[in-house]
Design a protein around this motif. Structure first.
Motif, PDB file in Angstrom:
ATOM      1  N   PHE A  55       0.851  -1.180   0.000  1.00 37.17           N
ATOM      2  CA  PHE A  55       0.000   0.000   0.000  1.00 37.17           C
ATOM      3  C   PHE A  55       0.893   1.239   0.000  1.00 37.17           C
ATOM      4  N   SER A  56       0.293   2.373  -0.296  1.00 39.37           N
ATOM      5  CA  SER A  56       1.025   3.631  -0.363  1.00 39.37           C
ATOM      6  C   SER A  56       1.521   4.034   1.023  1.00 39.37           C
ATOM      7  N   CYS A  57       2.811   4.351   1.125  1.00 41.65           N
ATOM      8  CA  CYS A  57       3.406   4.721   2.413  1.00 41.65           C
ATOM      9  C   CYS A  57       4.600   5.632   2.171  1.00 41.65           C
ATOM     10  N   SER A  58       4.695   6.693   2.952  1.00 44.47           N
ATOM     11  CA  SER A  58       5.835   7.612   2.849  1.00 44.47           C
ATOM     12  C   SER A  58       6.030   8.286   4.196  1.00 44.47           C
ATOM     13  N   ASP A  59       7.060   9.132   4.308  1.00 52.32           N
ATOM     14  CA  ASP A  59       7.301   9.828   5.563  1.00 52.32           C
ATOM     15  C   ASP A  59       6.634  11.199   5.602  1.00 52.32           C
ATOM     16  N   ASP A  60       5.758  11.476   4.633  1.00 53.01           N
ATOM     17  CA  ASP A  60       4.980  12.711   4.617  1.00 53.01           C
ATOM     18  C   ASP A  60       3.658  12.444   3.920  1.00 53.01           C
ATOM     19  N   LEU A  61       2.786  13.439   3.923  1.00 49.89           N
ATOM     20  CA  LEU A  61       1.468  13.277   3.316  1.00 49.89           C
ATOM     21  C   LEU A  61       1.462  13.907   1.928  1.00 49.89           C
ATOM     22  N   PRO A  62       1.349  13.099   0.864  1.00 45.96           N
ATOM     23  CA  PRO A  62       1.337  13.655  -0.497  1.00 45.96           C
ATOM     24  C   PRO A  62       0.140  14.585  -0.708  1.00 45.96           C
ATOM     25  N   SER A  63       0.270  15.476  -1.674  1.00 43.61           N
ATOM     26  CA  SER A  63      -0.793  16.446  -1.942  1.00 43.61           C
ATOM     27  C   SER A  63      -2.112  15.759  -2.292  1.00 43.61           C
ATOM     28  N   ALA A  64      -2.033  14.589  -2.922  1.00 47.60           N
ATOM     29  CA  ALA A  64      -3.257  13.862  -3.296  1.00 47.60           C
ATOM     30  C   ALA A  64      -4.041  13.381  -2.081  1.00 47.60           C
ATOM     31  N   TRP A  65      -3.417  13.424  -0.901  1.00 48.46           N
ATOM     32  CA  TRP A  65      -4.068  12.929   0.312  1.00 48.46           C
ATOM     33  C   TRP A  65      -4.435  14.060   1.269  1.00 48.46           C
ATOM     34  N   GLN A  66      -4.538  15.266   0.740  1.00 44.86           N
ATOM     35  CA  GLN A  66      -4.935  16.395   1.573  1.00 44.86           C
ATOM     36  C   GLN A  66      -6.437  16.422   1.837  1.00 44.86           C
ATOM     37  N   GLU A  67      -7.198  15.567   1.145  1.00 42.14           N
ATOM     38  CA  GLU A  67      -8.644  15.518   1.352  1.00 42.14           C
ATOM     39  C   GLU A  67      -9.111  14.066   1.443  1.00 42.14           C
ATOM     40  N   ALA A  68      -8.676  13.371   2.472  1.00 42.14           N
ATOM     41  CA  ALA A  68      -9.101  11.987   2.698  1.00 42.14           C
ATOM     42  C   ALA A  68     -10.468  11.968   3.392  1.00 42.14           C
ATOM     43  N   ASP A  69     -11.140  10.825   3.313  1.00 38.07           N
ATOM     44  CA  ASP A  69     -12.422  10.677   4.006  1.00 38.07           C
ATOM     45  C   ASP A  69     -12.226  10.563   5.515  1.00 38.07           C
ATOM     46  N   TYR A  70     -11.165   9.868   5.917  1.00 38.97           N
ATOM     47  CA  TYR A  70     -10.836   9.730   7.330  1.00 38.97           C
ATOM     48  C   TYR A  70      -9.320   9.866   7.507  1.00 38.97           C
ATOM     49  N   TYR A  71      -8.938  10.514   8.591  1.00 38.46           N
ATOM     50  CA  TYR A  71      -7.541  10.528   9.026  1.00 38.46           C
ATOM     51  C   TYR A  71      -7.485   9.792  10.361  1.00 38.46           C
ATOM     52  N   ILE A  72      -6.701   8.722  10.411  1.00 37.95           N
ATOM     53  CA  ILE A  72      -6.573   7.937  11.634  1.00 37.95           C
ATOM     54  C   ILE A  72      -5.199   8.214  12.236  1.00 37.95           C
ATOM     55  N   ILE A  73      -5.179   8.761  13.448  1.00 36.25           N
ATOM     56  CA  ILE A  73      -3.921   9.044  14.133  1.00 36.25           C
ATOM     57  C   ILE A  73      -3.604   7.878  15.059  1.00 36.25           C
ATOM     58  N   THR A  74      -2.440   7.269  14.845  1.00 41.65           N
ATOM     59  CA  THR A  74      -2.052   6.102  15.648  1.00 41.65           C
ATOM     60  C   THR A  74      -0.697   6.305  16.315  1.00 41.65           C
ATOM     61  N   SER A  75      -0.236   7.544  16.373  1.00 43.59           N
ATOM     62  CA  SER A  75       1.065   7.842  16.954  1.00 43.59           C
ATOM     63  C   SER A  75       1.065   7.616  18.459  1.00 43.59           C
ATOM     64  N   LYS A  76       2.252   7.636  19.050  1.00 45.40           N
ATOM     65  CA  LYS A  76       2.345   7.695  20.498  1.00 45.40           C
ATOM     66  C   LYS A  76       1.657   8.969  20.974  1.00 45.40           C
ATOM     67  N   SER A  77       1.070   8.912  22.153  1.00 45.81           N
ATOM     68  CA  SER A  77       0.373  10.073  22.689  1.00 45.81           C
ATOM     69  C   SER A  77       1.293  11.275  22.831  1.00 45.81           C
ATOM     70  N   THR A  78       2.560  11.021  23.077  1.00 52.70           N
ATOM     71  CA  THR A  78       3.530  12.109  23.214  1.00 52.70           C
ATOM     72  C   THR A  78       3.722  12.880  21.916  1.00 52.70           C
ATOM     73  N   ASP A  79       3.316  12.304  20.792  1.00 50.78           N
ATOM     74  CA  ASP A  79       3.489  12.947  19.489  1.00 50.78           C
ATOM     75  C   ASP A  79       2.189  13.519  18.922  1.00 50.78           C
ATOM     76  N   THR A  80       1.092  13.407  19.663  1.00 52.77           N
ATOM     77  CA  THR A  80      -0.209  13.798  19.117  1.00 52.77           C
ATOM     78  C   THR A  80      -0.235  15.255  18.669  1.00 52.77           C
ATOM     79  N   GLU A  81       0.211  16.146  19.521  1.00 51.73           N
ATOM     80  CA  GLU A  81       0.149  17.567  19.171  1.00 51.73           C
ATOM     81  C   GLU A  81       1.026  17.875  17.962  1.00 51.73           C
ATOM     82  N   ALA A  82       2.224  17.299  17.913  1.00 53.15           N
ATOM     83  CA  ALA A  82       3.113  17.541  16.777  1.00 53.15           C
ATOM     84  C   ALA A  82       2.500  17.034  15.472  1.00 53.15           C
ATOM     85  N   ILE A  83       1.856  15.859  15.532  1.00 52.11           N
ATOM     86  CA  ILE A  83       1.184  15.310  14.350  1.00 52.11           C
ATOM     87  C   ILE A  83       0.076  16.256  13.886  1.00 52.11           C
ATOM     88  N   CYS A  84      -0.722  16.731  14.831  1.00 53.53           N
ATOM     89  CA  CYS A  84      -1.830  17.628  14.485  1.00 53.53           C
ATOM     90  C   CYS A  84      -1.319  18.932  13.876  1.00 53.53           C
TER      91      CYS A  84
END
Length: 303
Positions: A55-84
């Motif tokens: 499946f598609s995987c990279s270390d950043d979010l490609p422009s084609a994925w700026q409008e997904a139906d769902y975004y699932i955050i599965t990071s460590k809780s310590t990284d939640t704010e940085a991810i957001c």
């Protein structure tokens, strides 16, 4: 259906892999995992089945994925704010799911979107190498719900899609209580298993169980003060459920905190027992056992 998984580690990559059979998926993960998936695929073993997933995987979010139906955050809780903050433009006003450990992630994510879906998963994911995960145990189905309570078409649709992917999942109208229930389980077992370097099953030893019991009793006083209604009305009722149902299902599992400490990573203690202590202070409640185990983990983090 387009689903982007952000902060994908062992949990996120495994969920992304399973979903890739029924939806269009992109995972944002560490580069070494993305490279491994591109070269030979994601390797899954264990109770969720065995196979190689591409499946598609990279270390950043490609422009084609700026409008997904769902975004699932599965990071460590310590990284939640940085991810957001990193993906703030993409997730604003979108359906965002927290599939993480601990208390407080939903409140952080809620500052970036008004479409917050809480998630709860009690399943053991263990690395077997880059982009290779073994699913060892499963104590309950995944739960999804509109945070802090309720359900709707978006929640029901996602739960149905996850079931179609072969993962047990249920929509719930009380996700806040489900998240606190999982946190109770994590507080009871995760740090003690890490400090003692044992699988969860070993914690039924009478000496360890005494500590587990006091951690749970303190947490229940906090739960009551916060007005959270758990399925078990008393700490004794939960401890019996933990001993007879949850522990046998996860007896062979090694604590995620133990894995973090062995790799020299920061743990999620501040979102588990540390959070219990914070809420306890807010309500003027003593929580010495939770405070002690939290300090022991913080000490181990510094070694």
């Amino acid at each position: 259906m387009k689903i982007a998984v952000l902060g994908a580690g062992a949990v996120g990559l495994t969920v992304a892999a399973k979903l890739s059979r029924v939806a269009e998926v992109h995972a944002v993960a560490r580069r070494r995992h993305a490279d491994a998936i591109r070269e030979r695929g994601f390797l899954l073993t264990g109770i969720w089945g065995e196979g190689t997933y591409r499946f598609s995987c990279s270390d950043d979010l490609p422009s084609a994925w700026q409008e997904a139906d769902y975004y699932i955050i599965t990071s460590k809780s310590t990284d939640t704010e940085a991810i957001c903050r990193q993906f703030a433009d993409a997730i604003k006003g979108r359906e965002v799911v927290s599939l993480q450990n601990g208390i407080g992630n939903e409140e952080i994510i809620g500052r970036f979107t008004d479409r917050m879906i809480g998630g709860m998963i009690i399943t053991g994911f263990e690395w077997r190498g880059d982009a290779s995960v073994h699913v060892s145990v499963e104590a309950a189905p995944m739960k999804l719900g509109r945070y802090p309570s309720g359900t709707d078409e978006a929640v029901e649709s996602l739960a149905a899609l996850i079931r179609k992917a072969g993962i047990k999942a249920e929509a719930t109208d009380s996700i806040r209580a489900d998240i606190w229930s999982k946190t109770l389980y994590n507080c009871a077992l995760n740090p003690l298993g890490a400090v003692m370097n044992v699988p969860y099953g070993a914690l039924t030893d009478p000496h360890a169980w005494t500590i587990v019991t006091e951690i749970v009793k303190e947490a229940y006083r906090v739960v009551d003060a916060e007005g959270v209604s758990l399925p078990w009305k008393t700490p004794e009722a939960y401890l019996e459920y933990l001993r007879t149902r949850q522990l046998p299902a996860t007896a062979a599992h090694h604590s995620s905190m133990l894995q973090d400490l062995s790799l020299g990573r920061r743990t999620e203690i501040d979102f588990m027992n540390g959070a219990i202590v914070t809420f306890a202070r807010k309500h003027g409640i003593d929580a010495p056992y939770n405070s002690c185990i939290a300090e022991l983990i913080r000490f181990r983090e510094r070694l």
